[in-house]
Design an enzyme around this catalytic site. Structure first.
Site, PDB file in Angstrom:
ATOM      1  CG  PHE A   1      46.607  14.838  33.901  1.00 20.43           C
ATOM      2  CD1 PHE A   1      46.795  15.638  32.779  1.00 20.43           C
ATOM      3  CD2 PHE A   1      47.403  13.717  34.051  1.00 20.43           C
ATOM      4  CE1 PHE A   1      47.758  15.318  31.826  1.00 20.43           C
ATOM      5  CE2 PHE A   1      48.370  13.391  33.104  1.00 20.43           C
ATOM      6  CZ  PHE A   1      48.543  14.190  31.995  1.00 20.43           C
TER       7      PHE A   1
ATOM      8  NE  ARG B   1      33.162  40.786  36.747  1.00 15.49           N
ATOM      9  CZ  ARG B   1      33.814  41.617  35.934  1.00 15.49           C
ATOM     10  NH1 ARG B   1      34.459  41.153  34.896  1.00 15.49           N
ATOM     11  NH2 ARG B   1      33.846  42.890  36.182  1.00 15.49           N
TER      12      ARG B   1
ATOM     13  CG  ASP C   1      40.338  40.386  32.810  1.00 18.72           C
ATOM     14  OD1 ASP C   1      40.744  39.526  33.602  1.00 18.72           O
ATOM     15  OD2 ASP C   1      39.809  41.456  33.166  1.00 18.72           O
ATOM     16  CG  MET C   2      40.609  33.378  32.076  1.00 26.64           C
ATOM     17  SD  MET C   2      39.448  32.729  33.249  1.00 26.64           S
ATOM     18  CE  MET C   2      39.500  31.037  32.843  1.00 26.64           C
ATOM     19  CG  ASN C   3      37.395  38.871  34.940  1.00 27.44           C
ATOM     20  OD1 ASN C   3      38.313  38.991  35.751  1.00 27.44           O
ATOM     21  ND2 ASN C   3      37.119  39.788  34.039  1.00 27.44           N
TER      22      ASN C   3
ATOM     23  CG  ASP D   1      50.979  31.302  34.832  1.00 27.58           C
ATOM     24  OD1 ASP D   1      51.490  31.298  33.696  1.00 27.58           O
ATOM     25  OD2 ASP D   1      49.740  31.234  35.007  1.00 27.58           O
TER      26      ASP D   1
ATOM     27  CG  ASP E   1      40.791  42.990  39.678  1.00 29.73           C
ATOM     28  OD1 ASP E   1      41.471  43.494  38.768  1.00 29.73           O
ATOM     29  OD2 ASP E   1      39.798  42.260  39.461  1.00 29.73           O
TER      30      ASP E   1
ATOM     31  CD  GLU F   1      44.924  65.600  43.615  1.00 27.17           C
ATOM     32  OE1 GLU F   1      44.802  64.828  44.573  1.00 27.17           O
ATOM     33  OE2 GLU F   1      43.948  65.989  42.919  1.00 27.17           O
TER      34      GLU F   1
HETATM   35  C1  GLA Z   1      38.806  42.204  35.860  1.00 25.46           C
HETATM   36  C2  GLA Z   1      40.128  42.926  35.730  1.00 25.46           C
HETATM   37  C3  GLA Z   1      39.913  44.403  35.912  1.00 25.46           C
HETATM   38  C4  GLA Z   1      38.915  44.909  34.894  1.00 25.46           C
HETATM   39  C5  GLA Z   1      37.627  44.128  34.996  1.00 25.46           C
HETATM   40  C6  GLA Z   1      36.676  44.482  33.884  1.00 25.46           C
HETATM   41  O1  GLA Z   1      38.337  42.250  37.151  1.00 25.46           O
HETATM   42  O2  GLA Z   1      41.045  42.444  36.627  1.00 25.46           O
HETATM   43  O3  GLA Z   1      41.132  45.096  35.801  1.00 25.46           O
HETATM   44  O4  GLA Z   1      39.469  44.764  33.606  1.00 25.46           O
HETATM   45  O5  GLA Z   1      37.859  42.737  34.947  1.00 25.46           O
HETATM   46  O6  GLA Z   1      35.501  43.769  33.963  1.00 25.46           O
END
Ligand code: GLA
Length: 747
Positions: free
Chosen positions: A282, A445, A480-482, A536, A550, A616
């Site tokens: 920052f 990834r 999402d943000m991976n 958050d 996950d 089930e």
């Molecule tokens: C992330 C999310 C999962 C799924 C995958 C798809 O890992 O946390 O729930 O959506 O991406 O690529």
């Protein structure tokens, strides 16, 4: 009045229902922090401050010749500055035009405003005009003209005080903010433990409690997001504090990017906590006249342990952070396609899944990753937000029509911030990816991150997402943000301004989310970052629920959801029933256990329903009925942690605000042969009321004929609170019991 000002003695006292926070301007103009804790009156608490010469703790010039006992190095202050005699961890560090690092803020003026302040472009607690008051105190460095506008929001009914700071360069020359924390707070007395929540992908928010010792302890993130690794939430508490008793102070940073929380015990045993944007990445240039607004921190205090503290925060987040149609409503029970199909699906397969789900009572079908661009694995396609009609076998609107025809709502996954090198977007705009020219970037990834600090990138994402949302009745999106961000650099910032990248990225993210919230007020947005990597309070302003982890294994989720519950309510925690053996841990748990654990969150399913037996499926129908029937207490009621998961049997309680109905859930992670019985006390009921305690007989592995707890029991609220109930024993690992407690004659 929540805010009381003693103009003559320049004392500001903020009162909530059960707490008081006080500060005072002393005779050198320093804004001292005099108290935060259980409610008192408006009396001057600066009598707690004792001045004495501490040696090697210098004195401001005006005091130096006459009062060696006056030192910023030991005084409790509202907003501490680096470089002028306070050697502790400080909130504000600047670089002046001459290269010096000094800042020294003195009182200028103050103002009280009705209602709660808002922060432009940033998430913050919201409240109706009559629910809150705001105090603004201006401090100024007499040498440079740097001004700090300290904002205090007071929400009396919630026992919450919020803080944020706006720094303005009122001088003639530019300065750089090297650190501009949102909060600095001091305690002169007492020993503390610091409770923080650390984790990793698939293992978020594990509680760590350690005594505050001399030196600086800190948690934080320089990953671009708040992270799986440390949550931007912590508690300082008395060493003896537990769920039901003891002083506890909480700090929730309303921010989704890089943060630091630092705690220091100083030379004479005083404690300071500083919380704000992480200073490592920052640097904010302020030309004359320019301002910088810090994010907000939510403070709460409980004199009655963690339980009350969490319930204060749950109400605050549920009613005063979350917004929009879904904030106060039961969320639809969803089926998410991810663990059921991963990337391997066709449109027909999705429609078949939705048909099956509709028959079981599911309300929303969520199509996860793989529906756009060239995206049959995670090596390509991110950024190309165009439906893959070939894979779907039809257009997206046609698919949505087929799915909504089954009676379900439709939801869609996006990872707007991601970009694959193998994508049309990257081929067209390589400079939109975050990377440093001439240096090969860190891959994660096998993907990069879009430079969301740029307005053209924000506009692209807004245009793409709105086009898709306008094309069909889409009720929900998963955002999402991976990956963690690395190689931070923006082509749109010059060298001197690269220190603004990380914060501008978060502002850009918020701008897109705010645009969606305004344009689609009925849209339910679920946050996600590889599960709970951006769980958050900032994200919750836009997304009232966030995929918690996950790791969908019910037993792992006990720890994850337990840790999360300290700072966040159940209605924010995305939780699904998934297949066994579990895809993350290989563990096999009863279906009833998976459902009981998911009911502590938003509740949904994430598995191939077609692979289940008729029994089930019948059980799933009942689970959905139970969840819907008890949704009021599960999602809007009060939450009590009765036993921590580390004990081998986690127990928690949800109870409605009126005390008419409670659900006590117990999950055995580790059965003990011939072990002692577990008794828990049930809270929040009416002492005089008569209640029926009914064991939900859902466990498909149980032999009910030999089970004495299968009989209903009848007890008063007082008996349930003080004598408690016995949790039925388990005869195998992973059994779960749910005790449904209802008032016999509701008024
Ligand atoms: C992330 C999310 C999962 C799924 C995958 C798809 O890992 O946390 O729930 O959506 O991406 O690529």
């Amino acid at each position: 009045m929540a805010i009381h000002i003693d103009e003559k003695n320049r004392i500001f006292t903020l009162h909530t229902l059960r707490t008081t926070y006080q500060m005072k301007v002393d005779n050198t103009g320093v804004l001292l922090h005099t108290y935060y804790g259980a409610r008192t009156d408006d009396g001057d608490l600066s009598q707690l401050i004792y001045h004495m010469d501490r040696g090697f703790s210098g004195n401001p010039y005006e005091k130096g010749k006459t009062d060696k006992g006056y030192s910023l190095d030991v005084l409790p202050q509202e907003y501490s500055c680096f470089g002028t005699g306070d050697y502790r961890v400080t909130a504000l560090r600047v670089r002046n035009t001459d290269g010096s690092r000094a800042a020294d803020l003195r009182y200028q003026r103050h103002e009280v405003r009705p209602g709660k302040y808002a922060l432009e472009g940033l998430p913050a607690v919201h409240a109706d005009q009559q629910e809150a008051e705001t105090l603004v105190v201006w401090l100024r460095d007499p040498y440079t003209g740097m001004e700090a506008e300290l904002l205090f929001g007071v929400l009396p009914a919630l026992d919450v005080i919020t803080r944020a700071v706006k720094i303005t360069n009122e001088g003639q020359t530019p300065v750089v903010l090297e650190k501009a924390a949102s909060l600095s707070i001091d305690w002169q007395y007492g020993d503390f433990d610091w409770v923080t929540f650390h984790g990793r992908h698939c293992g978020e928010r594990n509680l760590q409690r350690q005594p505050v010792g001399h030196g600086i302890q800190s948690i934080g993130s320089v990953r671009g997001t708040s992270s799986h690794h440390y949550n931007p939430f912590s508690i300082l508490c008395a060493p003896g504090a537990n769920e039901e008793q003891g002083d506890c102070y909480s700090f929730s940073f309303v921010y989704s990017g890089e943060f630091a929380m630092e705690v220091e015990k100083d030379q004479i045993g005083q404690t300071r906590l500083v919380c704000g944007i992480h200073p490592d990445d920052f640097g904010w240039n302020l030309a004359p006249g320019e301002s910088f607004q810090t994010p907000e921190v939510i403070l709460s205090y409980s004199g009655a342990g963690f339980g009350l503290l969490s319930r204060n925060l749950h109400r605050t987040i549920r009613d005063h952070i979350c917004r929009g149609k879904w904030a106060g409503q039961r969320r639809p029970v969803l089926l998410n396609s991810w663990e059921g199909t991963y990337f391997d699906f066709t449109g027909d397969k999705l429609v078949a899944m939705a048909q099956e789900a509709a028959q079981l009572g599911v309300e929303l079908f969520v199509l996860d990753d793989g529906w756009f661009g060239k995206r049959d694995d995670d090596h390509s396609g991110l950024g190309d937000w165009f439906p893959n009609e070939q894979k779907l076998g039809c257009s997206l609107p046609e698919l949505v029509r087929r799915i909504t025809d089954t009676g379900l709502l439709f939801g869609l996954w996006f990872e707007p911030e991601g970009i694959s090198e193998d994508s049309d977007l990257y081929r067209a705009h390589p400079d939109w990816a975050v990377q440093i020219e001439g240096r090969r970037p860190n891959l994660s990834r096998d993907q990069l991150i879009l430079d969301v600090s740029r307005t053209d990138v924000q506009d692209y994402l807004i245009e793409r997402m709105c086009t898709i949302l306008d094309s069909a009745p889409i009720s929900y999106i998963k955002w999402d943000m991976n990956r963690s961000i690395c190689d931070k650099f923006s082509h749109q910032l010059d060298a001197a301004h690269q220190g603004q990248f990380s914060h501008r990225y978060v502002l850009g993210l918020y701008r897109i989310l705010e645009t969606l919230c305004q344009r689609y007020p009925d849209l339910l947005i679920e946050g996600c970052s590889g599960g709970g990597g951006r769980f958050d309070t900032g994200m919750l302003y836009y997304c009232p629920q966030i995929w918690c982890s996950d790791n969908s294994d019910a037993i792992s989720r006990l720890d994850i959801q337990y840790g999360t519950s300290f700072g966040y309510p159940g209605c924010t925690m995305g939780a699904h029933v998934s297949a066994v053996p579990n895809h993350q841990t290989g563990r096999v748990t009863p279906l009833a256990t998976r459902a009981a654990v998911a009911m502590a969150g938003t509740f949904g399913y994430e598995l191939d329903l077609a692979a289940l037996s008729d029994a089930e499926k019948e059980a799933i129908r009942r689970q959905i009925d139970t969840f819907q029937a008890s949704s009021q207490l599960l999602q809007q009621g009060d939450y009590y942690r009765l036993r921590a998961p580390g004990t081998g049997c986690a127990v928690w309680e949800n109870v409605d605000a009126a005390g008419t109905e409670a659900l006590v859930t117990a999950v055995y992670s580790h059965v003990v042969c011939n072990g002692g019985l577990i008794r828990v006390k049930v809270h929040g009921l009416r002492p005089e009321g008569q209640y029926r305690v009914h064991l939900l007989k859902e466990d498909e592995t149980a032999d009910w004929s030999r089970f004495e707890f299968a009989q209903d029991r009848f007890l008063s609220g007082a008996a349930l609170e003080h004598a408690g109930v016995v949790i039925p024993p388990a005869w195998t690992d992973y059994q779960a019991w749910q005790l449904h407690i209802t008032l016999c004659e509701k008024d």
